[in-house]
Design an enzyme around this catalytic site. Structure first.
Site, PDB file in Angstrom:
ATOM      1  N   GLU A 119       0.852  -1.186   0.000  1.00 56.54           N
ATOM      2  CA  GLU A 119       0.000   0.000   0.000  1.00 56.54           C
ATOM      3  C   GLU A 119       0.892   1.242   0.000  1.00 56.54           C
ATOM      4  OE1 GLU A 119      -2.802   0.356   3.220  1.00 56.54           O
ATOM      5  OE2 GLU A 119      -3.722   2.118   2.319  1.00 56.54           O
ATOM      6  N   GLY A 259       3.408   2.401  10.949  1.00 56.39           N
ATOM      7  CA  GLY A 259       3.107   1.599  12.140  1.00 56.39           C
ATOM      8  C   GLY A 259       2.889   0.127  11.826  1.00 56.39           C
ATOM      9  N   ALA A 260       2.015  -0.147  10.877  1.00 56.77           N
ATOM     10  CA  ALA A 260       1.677  -1.528  10.571  1.00 56.77           C
ATOM     11  C   ALA A 260       0.866  -1.556   9.285  1.00 56.77           C
ATOM     12  CB  ALA A 260       0.857  -2.145  11.694  1.00 56.77           C
ATOM     13  N   GLU A 262      -2.296  -3.814   7.141  1.00 58.73           N
ATOM     14  CA  GLU A 262      -3.398  -4.764   7.337  1.00 58.73           C
ATOM     15  C   GLU A 262      -3.530  -5.835   6.269  1.00 58.73           C
ATOM     16  OE1 GLU A 262      -3.781  -1.439   6.493  1.00 58.73           O
ATOM     17  OE2 GLU A 262      -5.437  -1.175   5.082  1.00 58.73           O
ATOM     18  N   ASN A 263      -2.442  -6.259   5.599  1.00 66.34           N
ATOM     19  CA  ASN A 263      -2.541  -7.292   4.563  1.00 66.34           C
ATOM     20  C   ASN A 263      -3.451  -8.432   5.012  1.00 66.34           C
ATOM     21  OD1 ASN A 263      -0.175  -5.934   3.357  1.00 66.34           O
ATOM     22  ND2 ASN A 263       0.865  -6.837   5.094  1.00 66.34           N
ATOM     23  N   HIS A 295      -6.465  -1.594  15.346  1.00 64.87           N
ATOM     24  CA  HIS A 295      -6.679  -0.881  14.074  1.00 64.87           C
ATOM     25  C   HIS A 295      -6.508  -1.833  12.876  1.00 64.87           C
ATOM     26  CE1 HIS A 295      -6.476   2.766  11.471  1.00 64.87           C
ATOM     27  NE2 HIS A 295      -5.752   1.960  10.726  1.00 64.87           N
ATOM     28  N   GLU A 296      -5.400  -2.554  12.844  1.00 61.58           N
ATOM     29  CA  GLU A 296      -5.151  -3.431  11.688  1.00 61.58           C
ATOM     30  C   GLU A 296      -6.184  -4.552  11.643  1.00 61.58           C
ATOM     31  OE1 GLU A 296      -3.270  -1.965   9.771  1.00 61.58           O
ATOM     32  OE2 GLU A 296      -2.281  -0.679  11.240  1.00 61.58           O
ATOM     33  N   GLU A 318      -9.689   4.495   6.233  1.00 64.26           N
ATOM     34  CA  GLU A 318      -8.827   4.944   7.328  1.00 64.26           C
ATOM     35  C   GLU A 318      -9.583   5.763   8.377  1.00 64.26           C
ATOM     36  OE1 GLU A 318      -6.301   3.500   7.906  1.00 64.26           O
ATOM     37  OE2 GLU A 318      -5.585   2.733   5.994  1.00 64.26           O
TER      38      GLU A 318
HETATM   39  N1  B3K Z   1      -2.931   1.085   5.674  1.00 68.93           N
HETATM   40  C1  B3K Z   1      -1.625   1.220   6.277  1.00 68.93           C
HETATM   41  C2  B3K Z   1      -0.888   2.427   5.858  1.00 68.93           C
HETATM   42  C3  B3K Z   1      -0.204   2.319   4.565  1.00 68.93           C
HETATM   43  C4  B3K Z   1       0.659   3.533   4.316  1.00 68.93           C
HETATM   44  C5  B3K Z   1       1.244   3.562   2.965  1.00 68.93           C
HETATM   45  N2  B3K Z   1       2.192   4.642   2.784  1.00 68.93           N
HETATM   46  C6  B3K Z   1      -1.678   1.174   7.758  1.00 68.93           C
HETATM   47  C7  B3K Z   1      -2.965   1.533   8.366  1.00 68.93           C
HETATM   48  O1  B3K Z   1      -3.478   2.613   8.242  1.00 68.93           O
HETATM   49  O2  B3K Z   1      -3.539   0.676   8.990  1.00 68.93           O
HETATM   50 ZN    ZN Z   2      -5.423   2.047   8.757  1.00 69.90          ZN
END
Ligand code: B3K
Ligand code: ZN
Length: 853
Positions: A119, A259-260, A262-263, A295-296, A318
């Site tokens: 992402e 931070g992390a 969410e794959n 969150h993830e 988000e």
């Molecule tokens: N979705 C990811 C963030 C990706 C950032 C890319 N530059 C983490 C999150 O918001 O959970």
């Molecule tokens: Zn997120």
């Protein structure tokens, strides 16, 4: 070289082809990773356009269509394939060099392990593809690698096959039954310690849970695992959402840009949001882990099952997921303290973004580099917009809206409008005007005037709203603002508590039958992300601090009281007159320390007096030099007049094993050190007897107010103890970065050579350089410009190494319009220096050019 071009939301077009299935076959090997990607491609509608795929920084080896070699063209990161077939198998072979990938996007190495970050647009660094979120495919992934070096081979979904092959190699095959966009693809290969557990869902399905950490860190994975189980339970009980795959994996890596991530079924985390034990992690770290794990996990439904149609819709997933993680933390812990933290992010960071060159609506309309839009506006203001809808609909109406949203859109890639439509249709609440929050950038200002008509016992509040122009030129029409108020009588009892529906540019609200003029507590709980302009008297604020029903309102009043006093003293210094503090203000803070019925964590929040950075955000123009003196004066007056009470608190809370007690003790200790440097002995004592990181760091932070030999000595002790624990060394770098001393920059420059520092690791860069620029306000803004130069040198270095990180830490340098002409010029000079760099990344180009307009 051609300049990077913007993309616009208005130009969105549905894809001309879809890819329904993709098989990825990875052979992981040093410098020569080979990938064969086999896709099923389907033409959409009647047209004869070519298939255009995107790719970035990869070597193309071969392309076949339906098993045959085809002619293709490569231009500007695109692969153009002419074919007349409507449905066909496409096979693309690429070569990758993950070892050389320092951008940490696509496939890269973190400390000897392969991992991916796709992402927003990282999948195109892995293979040529329709790398856009509205192309959803079913993934099957085969990974082959050396068995000894990479015993774990992980990808999304379920493991369907594994075994040994020749030459010490082994393989694993994964299949993810849920169609997903490429940004949710993940691969990890490495050697880890593994913590395993399980969770039984509400429908009695047994889910395998796994947390992978670097060797030797197993004992630090338990809190993350516990947080995951709490998240799964909470999402079932509050949102009626159950996990869908049979396995959920989290891998912690040391090299990670944020931070992390969410794959699907395979989250990749920054170690900062996984690893914790009492010795090495603070109470705040524990809290952060719980909230990021949550969150993830919550993204599995809000983001993965229902995803974004295009990246302009990022807030769809988000903003909503931040709202959900905030609610999770609030249901599990202190609602008031969690709310205060969220408000601080908006007021200190988001308002700054809204008034700076990068201002954008929560649904941006144009983007040069998507990674630049993972912002406090999209995330945190986005969450405030969801929260306002929750206020307008109520919990029941909101949950009905969520249910309808999933009923309509499960498995789809949708827009923010689709979300709002579901909320409106399910609840019957008209959200047509409310939708303006999605398209208007900037912080609305709400001016409030009060009037009391004693004769008719009528109290009137007149509200006016306006939003200042922003560089994106978006229209500024009146917004639908839920405006929460409480009216208190002279004895402190609640007269009225309601949410006003404020929808017009100017609107009057009258309250009948009031015998005396009430005290209004306005915009309670920060019910909308707006700037409130109301001329509170000291007396009114003191009254709210004592009597408001809402704890958040008490805190807000304390911030207003402190800030008012600082600004009055700034004005006195400019006149010039002697500085002065109203004794009622000191008494109000003393009253907080002495209060018997106040939650300790809230008390700690109130005593954490507004930082210089947050004060700056309250004004359009700031005289920094006077601000430094005035803030120091007001802090000292409060602390010195409460010295005895603070000391009692420190002693009283000293041995209580509870996070609130520690927070309170540590903030009191910091205030005592402002009063008298002899309290260094107390800090030293705490440091030496500390049984957890919160207390060790609390002592060091208190000593970090100014240079001293005790501080230096304890810093050295700390360094020696933690030299080989990177996450703790980040705290140590952060302390150096926030020291208010003339030598700060020299020290930081020398720390570039420290054995624990590396420009390649984003956590280290953020601790040493990012924290300096964002939090050491007066050293960063030194009038000799050395602070700006220091940051700029680092950014130029990072431009080639890791553009995403470079573009993140530049933020304080582009928000320069508030400062005096001399500083503005110095900052602009540095921005011009960046602009002149060869091969400037799109990330930096977008921010610097916008700032220099
Ligand atoms: N979705 C990811 C963030 C990706 C950032 C890319 N530059 C983490 C999150 O918001 O959970
Ligand atoms: Zn997120």
């Amino acid at each position: 070289m051609s300049q990077p071009q913007a993309k616009f939301l208005k130009d969105y077009q549905t894809p001309s082809f879809q890819i329904s299935h993709i098989d990825l076959n990875f052979s992981l090997a040093e410098k020569q990773t080979e990938l064969i990607a086999t896709s099923k491609v389907i033409r959409q509608g009647e047209h004869n356009q070519a298939l255009v795929l995107v790719g970035d920084e990869i070597e193309l080896v071969s392309v076949t269509v339906a098993g045959e070699a085809v002619s293709y063209e490569q231009r500007d990161g695109e692969l153009v394939i002419e074919t007349s077939l409507d449905e066909f198998e496409l096979q693309i072979t690429t070569k990758l060099d993950p070892e050389a990938n320092t951008s940490l996007e696509g496939l890269y190495m973190s400390d000897g392990a392969y991992c991916t970050q796709c992402e927003a647009e990282g999948f195109r660094r892995i293979t040529y593809f329709l790398d856009r979120p509205d192309v959803l495919a079913i993934y099957t992934v085969r990974i082959e690698a050396d068995k000894q070096a990479f015993p774990y081979l992980l990808s999304n979904g379920n493991l369907v096959d594994s075994g040994d092959t020749d030459n010490g190699l082994h393989f694993a095959k994964w299949h993810d039954p849920f169609p997903k966009p490429a940004y949710l693809f993940a691969l990890v290969a490495g050697d880890f310690d593994l913590l395993e557990d399980s969770f039984t869902t509400c429908s009695q399905r047994n889910i395998k849970l796994q947390v992978f950490v670097d060797k030797g860190n197993l004992n630090k994975a338990h809190h993350a695992m516990a947080s995951l189980k709490k998240s799964m339970k909470w999402d079932e009980s509050r949102f009626n959402l159950e996990y869908d795959l049979d396995i959920y994996m989290i891998v912690a890596v040391d090299f990670f840009n944020m931070g992390a991530m969410e794959n699907k079924g395979l989250n990749v985390f920054n170690t900062k949001f996984v690893l914790a034990d009492k010795d090495s992690a603070t109470d705040d770290d524990y809290h952060g882990i719980e909230s990021v794990v949550g969150h993830e996990y919550f993204h599995n439904w809000t983001g993965n099952r229902v995803t974004c149609r295009d990246w302009f819709q990022l807030s769809l997933k988000e903003g909503l997921t931040v709202f959900r993680d905030q609610e999770f933390s609030s249901d599990l812990g202190s609602r008031a303290v969690n709310r205060i933290h969220a408000i601080k992010v908006i007021k200190n960071q988001q308002f700054a973004e809204d008034s700076g060159p990068m201002a954008h609506p929560i649904r941006p309309e144009s983007v040069i580099e998507m990674n630049n839009f993972y912002t406090v506006t999209v995330y945190n203001k986005g969450a405030e917009v969801i929260r306002m809808m929750h206020t307008l609909l109520g919990e029941i109406g909101f949950q009905k809206g969520m249910a309808l949203y999933f009923e309509r859109h499960d498995g789809q890639a949708v827009t923010c409008d689709d979300f709002v439509a579901a909320m409106q249709d399910a609840s019957g609440v008209d959200l047509s005007q409310f939708k303006r929050w999605y398209s208007q950038a900037g912080t609305p200002q709400v001016n409030v005037k009060e009037e009391f008509d004693e004769e008719n016992q009528r109290y009137t509040l007149t509200l006016e709203q306006s939003t200042p122009a922003t560089p994106d030129g978006s229209a500024k029409l009146p917004l639908h603002i839920p405006f929460d108020i409480e009216l208190l009588d002279v004895a402190g009892s609640q007269l009225i508590n309601k949410v006003l529906d404020f929808t017009e540019a100017k609107q009057e609200f009258t309250f009948e039958g009031l015998l005396q003029k009430p005290v209004p507590s306005l915009l309670q709980n920060f019910s909308a992300p707006v700037k409130l302009d109301f001329d509170y008297s000291v007396e009114q604020l003191v009254h709210i601090m004592r009597f408001a029903t809402s704890e958040v309102a008490k805190w807000e009043a304390s911030v207003a009281l402190f800030s008012q006093s600082v600004w009055q003293n700034v004005a006195r210094l400019q006149t010039p007159q002697a500085m002065f503090i109203d004794p009622r203000i000191v008494d109000a803070f003393k009253g907080v320390i002495l209060a018997q019925d106040l939650d300790k964590a809230l008390m700690a929040e109130i005593l954490t007096l507004a930082s210089a950075g947050s004060l700056i955000e309250q004004k359009a123009c700031v005289d920094l030099d006077c601000l430094a003196l005035a803030r120091e004066f007001v802090v000292l007056e409060i602390a010195a007049n409460c010295e005895d009470e603070l000391l009692v608190k420190v002693r009283e809370q000293a041995n209580i094993d509870d996070a609130s007690a520690r927070a309170l003790k540590n903030v009191c200790l910091s205030l005592l050190l402002k009063v008298d440097s002899n309290y260094a002995a107390l800090a030293k004592q705490q440091f030496e007897s500390a049984e957890n990181m919160t207390d060790s760091l609390g002592a060091l932070s208190a000593l970090n107010g100014e240079p001293s030999t005790v501080r230096d000595q304890l810093m050295t002790e700390f360094e020696q103890k933690w030299l080989t624990t990177p996450l703790v060394m980040d705290k140590w770098f952060g302390l150096h970065a926030t020291l208010n001393s003339d030598n700060c920059i020299d020290k930081l420059t020398s720390l570039f050579e420290h054995q624990a520092f590396s420009f390649n690791n984003p956590n280290r860069v953020r601790s040493l350089i990012g924290i300096f620029a964002a939090a050491n306000t007066f050293e960063f803004h030194r009038i000799d410009g050395l602070g700006y130069q220091f940051l700029t040198d680092a950014i130029i270095k990072l431009n080639t190494l890791n553009p995403q990180v470079a573009a993140r830490i530049i933020t304080p340098l582009i928000q320069f319009k508030k400062f005096d002409k001399v500083r503005q010029q110095l900052m602009a000079n540095e921005l011009n220096r960046i602009l002149a760099v060869d091969n400037l990344s799109k990330d930096l180009y977008e921010k610097v050019t916008k700032a220099l307009v």
